[in-house]
Enzyme design. Structure first.
Site, PDB file in Angstrom:
ATOM      1  CG  ASN A  45      -0.295  -0.220   2.670  1.00 27.36           C
ATOM      2  OD1 ASN A  45       0.591   0.810   2.709  1.00 27.36           O
ATOM      3  ND2 ASN A  45      -0.581  -1.275   3.312  1.00 27.36           N
ATOM      4  CG  ASP A  85      -6.688  -5.665   6.312  1.00 25.78           C
ATOM      5  OD1 ASP A  85      -6.121  -5.572   7.424  1.00 25.78           O
ATOM      6  OD2 ASP A  85      -7.425  -4.606   6.106  1.00 25.78           O
ATOM      7  CE  LYS A  87      -8.363  -3.733  14.217  1.00 20.28           C
ATOM      8  NZ  LYS A  87      -7.455  -3.479  13.183  1.00 20.28           N
TER       9      LYS A  87
HETATM   10  N1  CTP Z   1      -4.021  -3.525  11.898  1.00 21.72           N
HETATM   11  C1  CTP Z   1      -3.037  -4.797  12.427  1.00 21.72           C
HETATM   12  N2  CTP Z   1      -3.088  -5.928  11.923  1.00 21.72           N
HETATM   13  C2  CTP Z   1      -3.790  -6.015  10.535  1.00 21.72           C
HETATM   14  C3  CTP Z   1      -4.461  -4.772  10.061  1.00 21.72           C
HETATM   15  C4  CTP Z   1      -4.448  -3.601  10.843  1.00 21.72           C
HETATM   16  O1  CTP Z   1      -2.445  -4.637  13.422  1.00 21.72           O
HETATM   17  N3  CTP Z   1      -3.816  -7.025   9.849  1.00 21.72           N
HETATM   18  C5  CTP Z   1      -3.870  -2.471  12.759  1.00 21.72           C
HETATM   19  C6  CTP Z   1      -3.224  -1.105  12.239  1.00 21.72           C
HETATM   20  O2  CTP Z   1      -2.052  -1.025  12.309  1.00 21.72           O
HETATM   21  C7  CTP Z   1      -4.076   0.140  12.657  1.00 21.72           C
HETATM   22  C8  CTP Z   1      -5.384  -0.625  12.971  1.00 21.72           C
HETATM   23  O3  CTP Z   1      -5.011  -1.914  13.043  1.00 21.72           O
HETATM   24  O4  CTP Z   1      -3.579   0.559  13.646  1.00 21.72           O
HETATM   25  C9  CTP Z   1      -6.588  -0.258  12.041  1.00 21.72           C
HETATM   26  O5  CTP Z   1      -6.384  -0.705  10.707  1.00 21.72           O
HETATM   27  P1  CTP Z   1      -7.323  -0.749   9.415  1.00 21.72           P
HETATM   28  O6  CTP Z   1      -6.549  -1.328   8.192  1.00 21.72           O
HETATM   29  O7  CTP Z   1      -7.482   0.896   9.293  1.00 21.72           O
HETATM   30  O8  CTP Z   1      -8.591  -1.402   9.944  1.00 21.72           O
HETATM   31  P2  CTP Z   1      -8.869  -2.987   9.742  1.00 21.72           P
HETATM   32  O9  CTP Z   1      -9.082  -3.521  11.060  1.00 21.72           O
HETATM   33  O10 CTP Z   1      -7.730  -3.650   8.998  1.00 21.72           O
HETATM   34  O11 CTP Z   1     -10.315  -2.651   8.830  1.00 21.72           O
HETATM   35  P3  CTP Z   1     -10.594  -2.096   7.599  1.00 21.72           P
HETATM   36  O12 CTP Z   1      -9.384  -2.414   6.627  1.00 21.72           O
HETATM   37  O13 CTP Z   1     -11.826  -2.844   7.038  1.00 21.72           O
HETATM   38  O14 CTP Z   1     -11.026  -0.789   7.859  1.00 21.72           O
END
Ligand code: CTP
Length: 397
Positions: free
Chosen positions: A208, A277, A339
Site C-alpha cells: 500500500n 489485511d 480490538k
Molecule cells: N492492523 C493490524 N493488523 C492488520 C490490520 C490492521 O494490526 N492485519 C492495525 C493497524 O496498524 C491499525 C489498525 O489495526 O492500527 C486499524 O487498521 P485498518 O486497516 O484501518 O483497519 P482494519 O481493522 O484492517 O479494517 P478495515 O481495513 O476493514 O478498515
C-alpha cells in the site's frame, strides 16, 4: 519549540565551518535568538560578517576586544545561553574542553555556562577514531555534554569514514529535543510504521501507499520525551531516527512475530503501520511468466496484529490507527472496541493533507471512554506530541 530560545553557537576551525551558517539560518528560521562565538581559526574559513548578518547579532571572537554595550563578554554570553551548541567542533576544541583548558572566547564561555551543551564534531576519520579524541568525548559525555555523532562518508581531506559533520537537521533536532519534557523517561514504547509487503513471486508483491512518516515521527517524538523506543518498520524510504531500536520487516507475519517478541516488555504499543489485511495464498519461488490468460491471485487473510495484542493485553496501553473514507467515527469506534484499544487515531484519508505520503495529517482521537478530540491540519511531528500527550495520560492511570 525553539521560539525565543537563546542559543550560543560556537564555530571552530573546520572545513565544515561554512555549514554553521546553515545551522544559524535554521535556528533563526525557528525564531531562536542566536549569538555566535568563533575561534580565531574558524575566521580563516568563514567571516564573522556572515554570522553577524544571519544572526542579526554581533559575533564574538576576541576575548579582549569588548564592545562597549557588553559586560564581561564571556560571562554574559555564558549566562545568556539557554543552550550552547558547538558546531562544527574540532578535535582540538573537544580536547581543550575535556581537559578544562579555557584560552579563548569560546572555551572560556563554554566553561562558564550552566546551559546544556551540544557538541557536533567534524574532523578527519583518523582524528575522530583516535583513542584520545574518543576518550575526550567520553569525558565530556560523562559530564552531561550531548553529542551529535558525525556521519560516515567522503571527507574533505579525501579520506572516507566517520568524521563528516552530522546532518544540519539532526543537529537542530538535538537542540530542540533539550527543550522537550521527558515525561516518558523509563517507559518502553513499541511503534510500528510503514506498509507491509506481501510477495507474489521474487519480483512482485502486494502493498500500500504508506510512507512510514507518521510512525517514524511518533518514534522520534517518544525518543525525545525520554522513552526507550522499539520501531518495527516495513519497507520505507525515509531514515530512522537515531537512538531507537529498529527492526525491519517485510510481511505482516514478520511484523506480528517482531511485535509479539517485545510485547510483554513494553508499556505501550502504537500501531501506526498500514498492515496488509491479505496476502497471496501461494508464493511462486520463480518469476511467474505472463500468458494470454487473465491472472487470478488468491488472497488469504493476514493475522490482525492489533486484535491479537488486544486479546493478550495486560498493563500495556494500546493505540491503533484507522484510515477511513466514510462513516469515519462510527467505524473507528467499532475498531476501538473490537480490538480492545485504549485509544484510536482516526484519519479521514479523503481530506487533502491527511493520510499517506504527506508530511501533515488531520485526525480525531477517540479514547476508550468515548471522548473525542479533533486536531486541525498539522505537521506529523507536532501531531505526534499531541498523541503522546494523550498516551501519557493513559499510561499514568
Ligand atoms: N492492523 C493490524 N493488523 C492488520 C490490520 C490492521 O494490526 N492485519 C492495525 C493497524 O496498524 C491499525 C489498525 O489495526 O492500527 C486499524 O487498521 P485498518 O486497516 O484501518 O483497519 P482494519 O481493522 O484492517 O479494517 P478495515 O481495513 O476493514 O478498515
Amino acid at each position: 519549540m525553539l521560539k525565543g530560545k537563546k542559543v550560543v553557537l560556537g564555530v571552530t576551525g573546520s572545513i565544515a565551518a561554512y555549514k554553521a551558517a546553515e545551522i544559524t539560518r535554521a535556528l533563526v528560521k525557528e525564531r531562536a535568538l542566536v549569538k555566535v562565538i568563533m575561534t580565531a581559526s574558524a575566521t580563516r574559513f568563514i567571516t564573522p560578517l556572515t554570522f553577524q548578518t544571519l544572526s542579526n547579532n554581533p559575533v564574538a571572537v576576541d576575548m579582549f576586544e569588548e564592545p562597549v554595550a557588553w559586560e564581561i563578554e564571556h560571562i554574559s554570553l555564558a549566562k545568556w545561553a539557554d543552550v550552547f551548541l558547538i558546531a562544527p567542533a574540532t578535535a582540538n576544541v573537544i580536547g581543550k574542553m575535556a581537559a578544562g583548558i579555557a584560552d579563548d572566547m569560546l572555551t572560556t564561555t563554554v566553561m562558564a555556562t550552566r546551559a546544556p551543551v551540544v557538541v557536533a564534531p567534524a574532523m578527519n576519520v583518523n582524528m575522530y577514531t583516535n583513542p584520545i579524541t574518543q576518550h575526550n568525548i567520553d569525558v565530556l559525555k560523562q559530564n552531561g555534554y550531548h553529542f551529535v555523532q558525525p556521519e560516515s562518508g567522503e571527507l574533505a581531506c579525501g579520506d572516507r569514514g566517520q568524521g563528516r559533520l552530522a546532518d544540519i537537521k539532526d543537529i537542530v533536532d538535538c537542540v530542540r529535543s533539550l527543550f522537550i519534557k521527558k515525561d516518558l523517561a523509563g517507559k518502553r514504547i513499541l511503534v510500528t510504521a510503514g506498509p507491509t509487503r506481501e510477495p507474489i513471486d521474487p519480483v512482485r508483491y502486494i502493498s500500500n501507499y504508506s510512507s512510514g512518516k507518521m510512525g517514524y515521527a511518533l518514534a522520534k517524538a517518544a525518543r525525545d520525551r525520554g522513552a526507550e523506543v522499539v520501531l518495527v518498520s516495513g519497507p520505507v524510504s525515509i531514515s530512522p531516527p537515531s537512538g531507537v531500536m529498529l527492526e525491519r520487516i517485510n510481511t505482516a507475519e514478520e511484523m506480528m512475530r517482531s511485535v509479539l517478541k517485545h510485547f510483554d516488555n513494553v508499556d505501550a504499543v502504537i500501531m501506526a503501520a498500514a498492515v496488509a489485511d491479505y496476502r497471496p495464498m501461494e508464493y511462486s519461488e520463480v518469476k511467474i511468466k505472463k500468458s494470454d490468460e487473465d491472472m487470478v491471485v488468491h488472497l488469504g487473510k493476514n493475522p490482525d496484529i492489533l486484535k491479537e495484542l488486544g486479546f493478550r493485553k495486560g498493563k500495556q496501553v494500546l493505540i491503533g490507527f484507522a484510515a477511513e473514507t466514510n462513516d469515519v467515527m462510527l467505524n473507528a469506534g467499532k475498531k476501538l472496541r473490537e480490538k480492545n484499544l485504549d485509544m484510536i487515531v482516526v484519519n479521514d484519508v479523503t481530506q487533502p493533507g491527511a493520510g499517506f505520503e504527506v508530511d501533515t495529517n488531520i485526525v480525531n482521537v477517540m479514547t476508550r471512554d468515548g471522548d473525542v478530540k479533533s486536531f486541525p491540519l498539522m505537521d506529523k511531528g507536532e501531531l505526534s506530541h499531541m498523541i503522546l500527550d494523550l498516551a501519557v495520560d493513559l499510561m499514568v492511570r
